[in-house]
Design an enzyme around this catalytic site. Structure first.
Site, PDB file in Angstrom:
ATOM      1  CG  HIS A 136     -14.225   9.457  -1.382  1.00 38.00           C
ATOM      2  ND1 HIS A 136     -14.712   8.321  -1.982  1.00 38.00           N
ATOM      3  CD2 HIS A 136     -13.985   9.123  -0.090  1.00 38.00           C
ATOM      4  CE1 HIS A 136     -14.774   7.347  -1.083  1.00 38.00           C
ATOM      5  NE2 HIS A 136     -14.327   7.800   0.082  1.00 38.00           N
ATOM      6  CE  LYS A 140     -10.483   7.684  -1.417  1.00 36.95           C
ATOM      7  NZ  LYS A 140      -9.578   7.384  -0.306  1.00 36.95           N
TER       8      LYS A 140
HETATM    9  N1  LIG Z   1     -10.318   3.495   6.682  1.00 33.68           N
HETATM   10  C1  LIG Z   1     -11.083   4.566   6.881  1.00 33.68           C
HETATM   11  O1  LIG Z   1     -12.177   4.494   7.474  1.00 33.68           O
HETATM   12  C2  LIG Z   1     -10.614   5.895   6.397  1.00 33.68           C
HETATM   13  C3  LIG Z   1      -9.458   5.972   5.706  1.00 33.68           C
HETATM   14  N2  LIG Z   1      -8.988   7.168   5.265  1.00 33.68           N
HETATM   15  C4  LIG Z   1      -7.677   7.128   4.629  1.00 33.68           C
HETATM   16  O2  LIG Z   1      -6.737   7.736   5.494  1.00 33.68           O
HETATM   17  C5  LIG Z   1      -5.688   8.319   4.723  1.00 33.68           C
HETATM   18  C6  LIG Z   1      -5.551   9.793   5.112  1.00 33.68           C
HETATM   19  O3  LIG Z   1      -6.705  10.492   4.683  1.00 33.68           O
HETATM   20  P1  LIG Z   1      -6.890  12.063   4.954  1.00 33.68           P
HETATM   21  O4  LIG Z   1      -6.838  12.331   6.409  1.00 33.68           O
HETATM   22  O5  LIG Z   1      -8.079  12.490   4.194  1.00 33.68           O
HETATM   23  O6  LIG Z   1      -5.573  12.637   4.257  1.00 33.68           O
HETATM   24  P2  LIG Z   1      -4.765  13.967   4.659  1.00 33.68           P
HETATM   25  O7  LIG Z   1      -3.868  14.254   3.506  1.00 33.68           O
HETATM   26  O8  LIG Z   1      -5.702  15.003   5.140  1.00 33.68           O
HETATM   27  O9  LIG Z   1      -3.901  13.501   5.913  1.00 33.68           O
HETATM   28  C7  LIG Z   1      -2.771  12.686   5.842  1.00 33.68           C
HETATM   29  C8  LIG Z   1      -1.761  13.253   6.798  1.00 33.68           C
HETATM   30  O10 LIG Z   1      -0.662  12.363   6.865  1.00 33.68           O
HETATM   31  C9  LIG Z   1       0.528  13.132   6.678  1.00 33.68           C
HETATM   32  N3  LIG Z   1       1.610  12.290   6.197  1.00 33.68           N
HETATM   33  C10 LIG Z   1       1.976  12.028   4.932  1.00 33.68           C
HETATM   34  N4  LIG Z   1       3.045  11.223   4.926  1.00 33.68           N
HETATM   35  C11 LIG Z   1       3.338  10.953   6.226  1.00 33.68           C
HETATM   36  C12 LIG Z   1       4.336  10.201   6.875  1.00 33.68           C
HETATM   37  N5  LIG Z   1       5.283   9.564   6.174  1.00 33.68           N
HETATM   38  N6  LIG Z   1       4.333  10.139   8.232  1.00 33.68           N
HETATM   39  C13 LIG Z   1       3.428  10.809   8.951  1.00 33.68           C
HETATM   40  N7  LIG Z   1       2.447  11.575   8.384  1.00 33.68           N
HETATM   41  C14 LIG Z   1       2.415  11.634   7.044  1.00 33.68           C
HETATM   42  C15 LIG Z   1       0.127  14.223   5.714  1.00 33.68           C
HETATM   43  O11 LIG Z   1       1.078  15.262   5.688  1.00 33.68           O
HETATM   44  P3  LIG Z   1       1.164  16.208   4.355  1.00 33.68           P
HETATM   45  O12 LIG Z   1      -0.118  16.995   4.355  1.00 33.68           O
HETATM   46  O13 LIG Z   1       2.386  17.025   4.595  1.00 33.68           O
HETATM   47  O14 LIG Z   1       1.246  15.289   3.185  1.00 33.68           O
HETATM   48  C16 LIG Z   1      -1.205  14.617   6.322  1.00 33.68           C
HETATM   49  O15 LIG Z   1      -1.074  15.472   7.433  1.00 33.68           O
HETATM   50  C17 LIG Z   1      -6.069   8.091   3.259  1.00 33.68           C
HETATM   51  O16 LIG Z   1      -5.456   6.919   2.778  1.00 33.68           O
HETATM   52  C18 LIG Z   1      -7.579   7.908   3.329  1.00 33.68           C
HETATM   53  O17 LIG Z   1      -8.105   7.179   2.256  1.00 33.68           O
HETATM   54  C19 LIG Z   1      -9.666   8.329   5.459  1.00 33.68           C
HETATM   55  C20 LIG Z   1     -10.868   8.304   6.110  1.00 33.68           C
HETATM   56  C21 LIG Z   1     -11.450   7.085   6.626  1.00 33.68           C
HETATM   57  O1  LIG Z   2     -10.026   9.311   1.818  1.00 32.01           O
HETATM   58  C1  LIG Z   2     -11.117   9.240   2.430  1.00 32.01           C
HETATM   59  O2  LIG Z   2     -11.746  10.233   2.779  1.00 32.01           O
HETATM   60  C2  LIG Z   2     -11.652   7.912   2.740  1.00 32.01           C
HETATM   61  N1  LIG Z   2     -10.921   6.863   2.476  1.00 32.01           N
HETATM   62  C3  LIG Z   2     -11.295   5.510   2.690  1.00 32.01           C
HETATM   63  C4  LIG Z   2     -11.422   4.764   1.378  1.00 32.01           C
HETATM   64  O3  LIG Z   2     -10.640   5.016   0.445  1.00 32.01           O
HETATM   65  O4  LIG Z   2     -12.306   3.912   1.269  1.00 32.01           O
HETATM   66  C5  LIG Z   2     -12.500   5.370   3.578  1.00 32.01           C
HETATM   67  C6  LIG Z   2     -13.554   6.414   3.349  1.00 32.01           C
HETATM   68  O5  LIG Z   2     -14.133   6.183   2.108  1.00 32.01           O
HETATM   69  C7  LIG Z   2     -12.952   7.811   3.427  1.00 32.01           C
END
Ligand SMILES: NC(=O)C1=CN([C@@H]2O[C@H](COP(=O)(O)OP(=O)(O)OC[C@H]3O[C@@H](n4cnc5c(N)ncnc54)[C@H](OP(=O)(O)O)[C@@H]3O)[C@@H](O)[C@H]2O)C=CC1
Ligand SMILES: O=C(O)C1=N[C@H](C(=O)O)C[C@H](O)C1
Length: 252
Positions: A136, A140
């Site tokens: 990743h 992450k």
């Molecule tokens: N299931 C799937 O297919 C996928 C899952 N994911 C998961 O999604 C999650 C987010 O990933 P990613 O977008 O890369 O992370 P980012 O850090 O880019 O985005 C997370 C966002 O959520 C905000 N945030 C943190 N705490 C809160 C809260 N209490 N309420 C509202 N917003 C909040 C963060 O703010 P701040 O920057 O201020 O902390 C940030 O803007 C991770 O757990 C990742 O593993 C990601 C891609 C695909």
């Molecule tokens: O953080 C990410 O980017 C992603 N998170 C998810 C995971 O932990 O499996 C899904 C995907 O891999 C992207």
């Protein structure tokens, strides 16, 4: 004309949340009524009349968000990672008090990753050795990834069903961590590298042969069809659904 489904995105300034907010906005039959991030309060969800909330925040935030959504009868589609049996039990407990609410938690929304998990599950009983490598981007929050953890769990379940013995690892000497994390007896290795997005290899080894199943998410758009499927399906699935495959392969 049918009324659009009122959708909110939590984590809307994040990498995947921003893409999800754009996708919801552009999707027929859906209306983006709230795009919340860290500075916003959850009351905005109810004020906006959200029917479905998409959580793409952080493992530290998701439980509180879900407790609020479920208590207010807002269905939830969750991509945020960090799920343990204990955390899932909390969600089931809240849902018991709000039985018509649906929650989908999906370790991965991309079609290729869901298929990777399914293929790995099918292959697992035929091979003596199985290991998972997930790769990743370097920002992450967690390791191993939710997808790798789920993949390893599915492999372990398939091995147990086939009465395969635990994997033999005669390694006795080396640096801690060199053999990865142990997820139900399956080693999982995590790479964090600038330039990557989300990638996984599942490696199987048998007599004189190996099988590698590899999936690459090259852009956050890979997760969008799955998220939209979840948003459109979750209200018809009260209770907790774990894994997009339950909607993707529904009826098979
Ligand atoms: N299931 C799937 O297919 C996928 C899952 N994911 C998961 O999604 C999650 C987010 O990933 P990613 O977008 O890369 O992370 P980012 O850090 O880019 O985005 C997370 C966002 O959520 C905000 N945030 C943190 N705490 C809160 C809260 N209490 N309420 C509202 N917003 C909040 C963060 O703010 P701040 O920057 O201020 O902390 C940030 O803007 C991770 O757990 C990742 O593993 C990601 C891609 C695909
Ligand atoms: O953080 C990410 O980017 C992603 N998170 C998810 C995971 O932990 O499996 C899904 C995907 O891999 C992207």
């Amino acid at each position: 004309m049918t009324t659009p489904l009122r959708v909110a995105v939590l984590g809307a300034k994040g990498r995947i949340g921003a893409e999800a907010a754009r996708s919801v906005e552009a999707a027929p039959g859906l209306e983006l009524v709230a795009a919340l991030d860290r500075e916003d309060t959850l009351e905005s969800l109810t004020e906006a009349g959200a029917q479905v909330a998409v959580d793409l925040t952080h493992p530290d935030a998701v439980l509180g968000n879900l407790e609020y959504c479920i208590a207010h009868g807002i269905h939830a589609v969750v991509g945020t990672t960090g799920w343990t049996d204990e955390r899932l039990a909390s969600v089931r407990g809240w849902l018991a008090a709000s039985p018509s609410t649906g929650v989908l938690i999906a370790p991965n929304f991309s079609i290729g990753a869901v298929l990777t998990m399914r293929f790995a599950q099918q292959a697992a009983r035929f091979f003596e050795s199985a290991e998972v490598i997930e790769l990743h981007h370097n920002n992450k929050a967690d390791a191993p990834s939710g997808t790798a953890t789920r993949t390893a769990q599915l492999i372990a379940e398939a091995r147990a069903e086939a009465a395969l013995p635990p994997q033999d690892d005669p390694t006795t000497h080396g640096l801690p961590g060199a053999r990865g994390a142990d997820v139900d007896g399956v080693p999982v290795h995590s790479v964090r590298l600038r330039g990557l997005l989300a990638h996984q290899e599942v490696l199987f080894g048998g007599t004189g042969e190996t099988l590698t199943i590899r999936h690459d998410s090259l852009h956050h758009s890979s997760f969008m069809p799955g998220i939209l499927l979840g948003v459109r399906s979750v209200a018809d699935a009260p209770g907790l659904t774990f894994g997009l495959e339950n909607f993707l392969f529904a009826g098979e």
